[in-house]
Design a protein around this motif. Structure first.
Motif, mmCIF file in Angstrom:
data_model
loop_
_atom_site.group_PDB
_atom_site.id
_atom_site.type_symbol
_atom_site.label_atom_id
_atom_site.label_comp_id
_atom_site.label_asym_id
_atom_site.label_seq_id
_atom_site.Cartn_x
_atom_site.Cartn_y
_atom_site.Cartn_z
ATOM 1 N N LYS A 243 1.175 -1.096 -0.321
ATOM 2 C CA LYS A 243 0.008 -0.055 0.008
ATOM 3 C C LYS A 243 0.386 1.781 -0.252
ATOM 4 O O LYS A 243 2.133 1.158 0.544
ATOM 5 C CB LYS A 243 -1.027 -0.181 1.836
ATOM 6 C CG LYS A 243 -2.360 -0.806 1.217
ATOM 7 C CD LYS A 243 -2.898 -0.762 2.407
ATOM 8 C CE LYS A 243 -3.836 -1.616 2.700
ATOM 9 N NZ LYS A 243 -4.947 -1.672 3.077
ATOM 10 N N GLU A 508 -10.562 -1.251 -5.863
ATOM 11 C CA GLU A 508 -9.670 -1.464 -4.916
ATOM 12 C C GLU A 508 -10.719 -1.164 -3.146
ATOM 13 O O GLU A 508 -10.379 -2.158 -2.331
ATOM 14 C CB GLU A 508 -8.366 -0.302 -4.536
ATOM 15 C CG GLU A 508 -8.072 -0.841 -3.754
ATOM 16 C CD GLU A 508 -6.319 0.263 -3.537
ATOM 17 O OE1 GLU A 508 -5.260 0.399 -2.742
ATOM 18 O OE2 GLU A 508 -6.332 0.920 -4.472
ATOM 19 N N ASN A 512 -10.766 -4.386 -0.322
ATOM 20 C CA ASN A 512 -10.992 -3.628 0.477
ATOM 21 C C ASN A 512 -12.299 -3.900 1.995
ATOM 22 O O ASN A 512 -11.964 -4.111 2.761
ATOM 23 C CB ASN A 512 -10.056 -2.608 1.050
ATOM 24 C CG ASN A 512 -8.651 -2.094 0.539
ATOM 25 O OD1 ASN A 512 -7.979 -3.440 0.690
ATOM 26 N ND2 ASN A 512 -8.204 -0.770 -0.100
ATOM 27 N N SER A 516 -12.608 -6.283 4.985
ATOM 28 C CA SER A 516 -12.828 -5.947 6.259
ATOM 29 C C SER A 516 -14.190 -6.492 6.817
ATOM 30 O O SER A 516 -14.607 -7.022 7.752
ATOM 31 C CB SER A 516 -13.566 -4.856 6.208
ATOM 32 O OG SER A 516 -12.151 -3.589 5.794
#
Length: 591
Positions: A243, A508, A512, A516
């Motif tokens: 990242k 992205e 993500n 999560s």
């Protein structure tokens, strides 16, 4: 009366002889033309065989025109010589030899490098559709290398001075970019430069004085990662996902990137070779094994006692550039790759131009792409030097690609190359200021050394600055294509680049968020199990069913909320996919 008839007949005889003579003369001229045509045919066949033997097949007439032009302009070439002082921006162009693939297509050589000028001879036909001529375009750079130049020549004049600059110990940031059309030889050139850097760097460190970087006071570490489709992976750490973050001081950090210590050229080259083998390649319209990622090899010189950065050299092999016409049969992934590549290349151009101008209040749009964001210090540091090596294909069928590459390189440098002096007794290919020292060596297994890097106050880039950088980039893109497409097409291409940028960001964010939510659902599932055990366990005698129902309701509400969030993000992502698809179809339909 009979006498009159005889004189009349006698007067007609010479006229008949003149007609016969004219007919005979016409026949003789016709035979002469046939003979000349046959001789020319034989000459063309012999010339074609000579061209084939010389490795330059193709149209004999165009080859002849190029050869005559070169013969009449050969005196315009200047000798190669090292600059007295390395400029902030050095632009070099390398022309590769004609390949077997081009020979098979009978593609002739249409590029001439007379240092420092590069000429592109575009084959044209006049309005009659028969007469052939050449359209000549020229560009002037710091260095131009023809097909007889070696990778060592390119390195000695354009990249080797940066080794001295980085090893001075003053915190210099030097970057070498290899740019060009897919199949033009940029990866071949960069691989050669990487091996030469290994030998020269350690030779200089072993022989330097105490005021500069030496092996006694400096640790050499190497990182190698690639940017592919908006994702960043560590090529030396099992393609671990990375990242890009920015701390409170504005320093950009590639989170999770590992540094590997290198103690000699063999270890260095082993690391680089390991990274190159893991780089992403795909087949495209222009090349069967096109490099679809930006590969960034960074050499860090750190103080042995304090770990302070004393110098950094970045070797960047850029992904192969493509025109929109070469992406027409790509699927969405290849189209997205190509658009993201072109966006980052345009952002790179603007950042280098800002560096060359000394900035002077000029905005540096390094947030317009992940490539330029990662290399931020190479554009914003006062101790920054950059070399761009543009590689071009010689074939006439690649003339449009070559012109685009040269226009890109020409627009990078705002301070154009000035006049040169041939000098008395100067030789083409004269030696650079410092003689390199290189030893051919084997490549043992890399030595791994992890260096801990824990930046503080990490935060993402400000979105308003990202938007500003993208707007500036779109303006630059329209300027770059002003000679090639109309205003409406430029606007559509700019919209496509924005759509692809948004698509990558949405992708992205979706991935993500999905990860999560999976993690939180796992935690909720564990809590559900404990909650159920609290009312159904073998050792449970008394329990509060109201508390159980209340907590179960909260868990279900949370799951519903998470599912709704993911569904909304998925809907938004699909909307971006549809937008990109429509814009891509519209542009390809207009090509």
């Amino acid at each position: 009366m009979g006498s009159s008839r005889r004189s009349s007949a006698g007067a007609g005889a010479p006229a008949k002889d003149q007609t016969r003579l004219r007919i005979e003369r016409m026949e003789a001229e016709r035979e002469e033309r046939r003979r000349l045509m046959q001789e020319r045919k034989i000459e063309r066949a012999e010339e074609e065989q000579r061209n084939l033997a010389a490795g330059n097949p193709g149209d004999v007439d165009f080859i002849g025109l190029v050869r005559k032009w070169r013969e009449s302009h050969s005196d315009t070439a200047y000798p190669l010589s090292s600059a007295k002082q390395q400029p902030k921006i050095c632009i070099a162009v390398r022309k590769r030899p004609v390949s077997d693939k081009e020979r098979a297509k009978r593609d002739h050589d249409s590029v001439t490098c007379f240092h420092p000028t590069v000429w592109v001879h575009s084959a044209k036909l006049r309005v009659d559709g028969i007469t052939k001529y050449l359209d000549h375009n020229s560009f002037r750079f710091d260095y131009s290398f023809d097909e007889t130049s070696t990778t060592e020549d390119v390195y000695n004049y354009s990249a080797m001075p940066l080794i001295d600059f980085v090893c001075s110990g003053k915190g210099g940031r030097a970057t070498v970019f290899a740019y060009g059309q897919t199949g033009s030889g940029k990866t071949y050139t960069m691989n050669g430069i990487q091996s030469m850097v290994a030998d020269d760097l350690f030779h200089l460190l072993s022989s330097g004085d105490e005021n500069n970087c030496t092996l006694d006071n400096t640790i050499v570490t190497v990182t190698f990662f690639e940017i592919y489709g908006g994702r960043i992976v560590d090529l030396l750490n099992n393609r671990h996902r990375l990242k890009v973050l920015e701390d409170g001081k504005g320093e950009v950090v590639v989170s999770g990137l590992e540094e590997f210590e290198s103690n000699d050229p063999e270890e260095f080259f082993a690391l680089v070779d390991a990274g190159n083998r893991k780089r992403t390649t795909h087949s495209t319209e222009a090349n069967d094994t096109s490099s679809r990622s930006h590969a960034i090899c960074q050499i860090l010189l750190r103080d042995k006692d304090t770990s302070r950065l004393r110098g950094k050299l970045s070797l960047v092999d850029l992904a192969g550039s493509e025109r929109g016409d070469d992406t027409k049969s790509h699927n969405r992934q290849r189209r997205t790759e190509s658009s993201e590549i072109n966006t980052s290349l345009l952002a790179l151009k603007e950042c280098i131009r800002a560096l060359d101008s000394g900035r002077g209040g000029r905005h540096v749009p390094y947030r317009a792409s992940k490539l330029t964001l990662i290399l931020k210090d190479c554009f914003t540091s006062n101790l920054a030097r950059t070399t761009m090596i543009a590689t071009v294909s010689p074939g006439a069928s690649s003339a449009d690609h070559t012109l685009n590459t040269l226009r890109y390189a020409d627009r990078i440098k705002e301070k154009k190359v000035g006049g040169l002096s041939k000098g008395k007794g100067a030789k083409v290919g004269s030696s650079p200021a410092r003689e390199p020292s290189r030893v051919k060596s084997a490549s043992p297994s890399p030595v791994r050394s992890e260096i801990e890097d824990t930046p503080k106050k990490i935060s993402s880039s400000p979105p308003e600055e990202d938007i500003y950088d993208l707007d500036l980039l779109n303006s630059s893109m329209e300027e770059l294509g002003k000679d090639e497409v109309n205003v409406e097409e430029k606007s559509e291409v700019a919209q496509l680049h924005c759509a692809v940028q948004n698509l990558l960001e949405e992708e992205e964010e979706l991935l993500n968020l999905h990860m999560s939510i999976i993690q939180e659902n796992a935690e909720l599932l564990t809590e559900e199990g404990k909650l159920l055990q609290s009312v159904q366990g073998d050792d449970v005698v008394d329990y509060d069913i109201d508390q159980y129902a209340s907590r179960l309701g909260s868990i279900l509400d949370r799951k519903t909320h998470l599912s709704t969030l993911l569904q909304e993000k998925l809907t938004s992502f699909r909307s971006q996919l549809k937008k990109e698809e429509e814009l891509s179809k519209k542009i390809n339909h207009d090509l």
